[in-house]
Scaffold this motif. Structure first.
Motif, short mmCIF file in Angstrom:
data_model
loop_
_atom_site.label_atom_id
_atom_site.label_comp_id
_atom_site.label_asym_id
_atom_site.label_seq_id
_atom_site.Cartn_x
_atom_site.Cartn_y
_atom_site.Cartn_z
N SER A 1 0.91 -1.24 -0.01
CA SER A 1 0.00 -0.13 -0.18
C SER A 1 0.91 1.15 -0.07
CB SER A 1 -0.87 0.04 1.14
OG SER A 1 -1.93 -0.93 1.31
N LEU A 2 0.44 2.23 -0.81
CA LEU A 2 1.30 3.70 -0.67
C LEU A 2 0.75 4.26 0.33
CD1 LEU A 2 0.87 4.26 -4.61
CD2 LEU A 2 2.51 2.67 -3.34
N SER A 3 1.90 5.19 0.92
CA SER A 3 1.64 6.15 2.03
C SER A 3 2.31 7.19 1.96
CB SER A 3 1.77 5.67 3.36
OG SER A 3 2.87 5.38 3.44
N ARG A 4 2.11 8.27 2.71
CA ARG A 4 2.88 9.47 2.37
C ARG A 4 4.16 9.14 2.83
NH1 ARG A 4 1.58 15.28 5.56
NH2 ARG A 4 3.28 16.28 4.98
N GLY A 5 4.72 8.20 3.66
CA GLY A 5 5.80 7.95 4.13
C GLY A 5 6.82 7.29 3.11
N LEU A 6 6.09 7.00 1.95
CA LEU A 6 7.04 6.24 0.90
C LEU A 6 7.82 7.24 -0.17
CD1 LEU A 6 4.94 3.04 0.11
CD2 LEU A 6 7.09 3.17 1.02
N GLY A 7 7.32 8.64 0.18
CA GLY A 7 7.61 9.52 -0.93
C GLY A 7 6.47 10.13 -1.75
N SER A 8 6.96 11.00 -2.44
CA SER A 8 5.63 11.96 -3.23
C SER A 8 6.11 11.86 -4.67
CB SER A 8 5.63 13.29 -2.83
OG SER A 8 7.13 14.09 -2.90
N ASP A 9 7.25 11.09 -5.34
CA ASP A 9 7.49 10.76 -6.73
C ASP A 9 7.72 9.31 -6.99
OD1 ASP A 9 10.74 10.33 -6.95
OD2 ASP A 9 10.33 11.75 -5.50
N THR A 10 7.72 9.07 -8.19
CA THR A 10 7.59 7.59 -8.69
C THR A 10 8.80 7.02 -8.31
OG1 THR A 10 6.39 8.18 -10.53
CG2 THR A 10 7.23 6.21 -10.42
N ASN A 11 10.17 7.55 -8.71
CA ASN A 11 11.48 7.13 -8.38
C ASN A 11 11.59 6.61 -6.80
OD1 ASN A 11 13.23 6.60 -10.81
ND2 ASN A 11 12.54 8.67 -10.98
N THR A 12 10.92 7.78 -6.01
CA THR A 12 11.51 7.39 -4.54
C THR A 12 10.37 6.33 -3.88
OG1 THR A 12 11.83 9.87 -4.39
CG2 THR A 12 11.28 8.85 -2.31
N ILE A 13 9.25 6.31 -4.35
CA ILE A 13 8.24 5.36 -4.03
C ILE A 13 8.90 3.75 -4.52
CG2 ILE A 13 6.02 4.28 -4.53
CD1 ILE A 13 4.82 7.28 -4.35
N ILE A 14 9.17 3.66 -5.61
CA ILE A 14 9.69 2.44 -6.15
C ILE A 14 11.05 1.93 -5.40
CG2 ILE A 14 10.43 1.28 -8.01
CD1 ILE A 14 7.32 1.62 -7.85
N THR A 15 11.90 2.79 -5.27
CA THR A 15 13.01 2.61 -4.36
C THR A 15 12.88 2.15 -3.05
OG1 THR A 15 14.34 4.19 -5.91
CG2 THR A 15 15.27 3.34 -3.69
N THR A 16 11.98 2.96 -2.21
CA THR A 16 11.52 2.45 -1.26
C THR A 16 10.69 1.20 -0.94
OG1 THR A 16 11.30 4.84 -0.53
CG2 THR A 16 10.23 3.27 0.91
N ILE A 17 9.91 1.05 -2.01
CA ILE A 17 9.23 -0.28 -1.92
C ILE A 17 10.16 -1.55 -2.07
CG2 ILE A 17 7.35 -1.79 -3.48
CD1 ILE A 17 5.67 0.94 -3.62
N MET A 18 11.07 -1.03 -3.14
CA MET A 18 12.02 -2.42 -3.23
C MET A 18 12.93 -2.56 -2.24
SD MET A 18 10.98 -3.89 -5.83
CE MET A 18 12.14 -5.19 -6.13
N ARG A 19 13.58 -1.53 -1.48
CA ARG A 19 14.35 -1.76 -0.65
C ARG A 19 13.35 -2.63 0.45
NH1 ARG A 19 16.59 4.33 0.28
NH2 ARG A 19 18.23 4.16 -1.46
N LYS A 20 12.18 -2.37 0.91
CA LYS A 20 11.38 -3.37 1.80
C LYS A 20 11.40 -4.71 1.39
CE LYS A 20 8.78 0.78 3.36
NZ LYS A 20 9.05 0.77 4.98
N ALA A 21 11.40 -5.00 0.08
CA ALA A 21 11.28 -6.56 -0.36
C ALA A 21 12.52 -6.98 -0.82
CB ALA A 21 10.19 -6.09 -1.85
N SER A 22 13.54 -6.35 -0.71
CA SER A 22 14.73 -6.89 -1.06
C SER A 22 15.21 -8.17 -0.63
CB SER A 22 15.91 -5.73 -1.01
OG SER A 22 16.32 -5.50 0.36
N LYS A 23 14.96 -8.24 0.64
CA LYS A 23 15.27 -9.49 1.34
C LYS A 23 14.64 -10.72 1.07
CE LYS A 23 16.72 -7.36 5.76
NZ LYS A 23 16.54 -7.25 7.17
N LYS A 24 13.57 -10.59 0.28
CA LYS A 24 12.70 -11.67 -0.13
C LYS A 24 12.66 -11.62 -1.75
CE LYS A 24 11.16 -13.08 3.73
NZ LYS A 24 11.28 -14.47 4.03
N PHE A 25 13.49 -10.75 -2.44
CA PHE A 25 13.51 -10.80 -3.90
C PHE A 25 14.29 -12.00 -4.39
CE2 PHE A 25 15.06 -9.31 -8.20
CZ PHE A 25 13.60 -9.04 -8.61
N PRO A 26 13.51 -12.83 -5.14
CA PRO A 26 14.10 -14.26 -5.30
C PRO A 26 15.38 -14.36 -6.34
CG PRO A 26 12.20 -13.63 -7.00
CD PRO A 26 12.14 -12.60 -5.93
#
Length: 219
Positions: free
Chosen positions: A188-213
């Protein structure tokens, strides 16, 4: 008094279980290792994006302009995801490489695969067209344009909506041979993830990186 305390404890336990169930955001196919062991190249497709406009904004927009805005947002997510993977790949952290987005989009266009008809093609068919071992697809919904391209298509400047944003993104990886879903991540997107596409995607993927196959196992 004791009965009230018991009820409150049970309610807290119930809510905690509910929250725990809702936070399970990642799925990995049990057969991932066997299905993806020969994977070398993955393509990232433009995302299926939706931007929720307010009624007073909708009335000033034609369907064509809304479509253009959402397609620009989908391309921006594709580009942001590729940028993230390239940065991580530069550290030799992945077992696969990623097809350049410009090549992916050109091949889709040459084979008459458009945003309007892409859902009529299977992941295996698209992988064959692109000459890759698997594909990454996804959805991205938000209540305001996040990318410059989408904001320009809307005829407004970035930030006109303020800093708040909400929505959801889902990232899927499919095997190019079998077409099976290999991995899925929802956030889910929230204010804490950022306000532009690059910032949001980077933050999301950092959170998922430990499980990225495709991440290499660290010694």
């Amino acid at each position: 008094m004791k009965s009230t305390a018991v009820v409150l404890v049970l309610l807290a336990l119930f809510l905690s279980v509910g929250v725990s169930a809702q936070t399970k955001e990642i799925y990995t196919n049990p057969a991932f290792a066997s299905l993806a062991k020969q994977h070398k190249t993955i393509a990232i497709l433009p995302f299926d994006a939706r931007v929720g406009l307010r009624p007073n904004q909708m009335k000033n927009m034609t369907p064509e302009r809304i479509k253009e805005m959402e397609q620009n947002e989908g391309l921006a997510v594709q580009s942001a995801l590729q940028t993230y993977f390239l940065k991580v790949s530069a550290k030799d952290d992945y077992t696969v490489s990623f097809q350049d987005a410009a090549t992916t989009n050109a091949l889709l266009l040459k084979n008459n695969i458009t945003p309007e008809n892409i859902k009529s093609f299977t992941p295996a068919e698209i992988s064959k067209v692109l000459g890759v071992d698997g594909i990454i697809t996804g959805t991205f919904s938000t209540d305001k344009p996040m990318s410059d391209g989408a904001s320009l298509a809307l005829g407004l400047v970035v930030g006109v909506y303020g800093a708040t944003n909400s929505g959801k993104t889902a990232i899927n990886i499919y095997d190019g041979t079998s077409g099976e879903l290999l991995w899925k991540y929802e956030k889910s997107l929230s204010r804490g993830l950022g306000s532009d596409t690059n910032t949001i995607i980077t933050t999301i993927m950092r959170k998922a990186s430990k499980k990225f196959p495709y991440s290499k196992i660290k010694a």
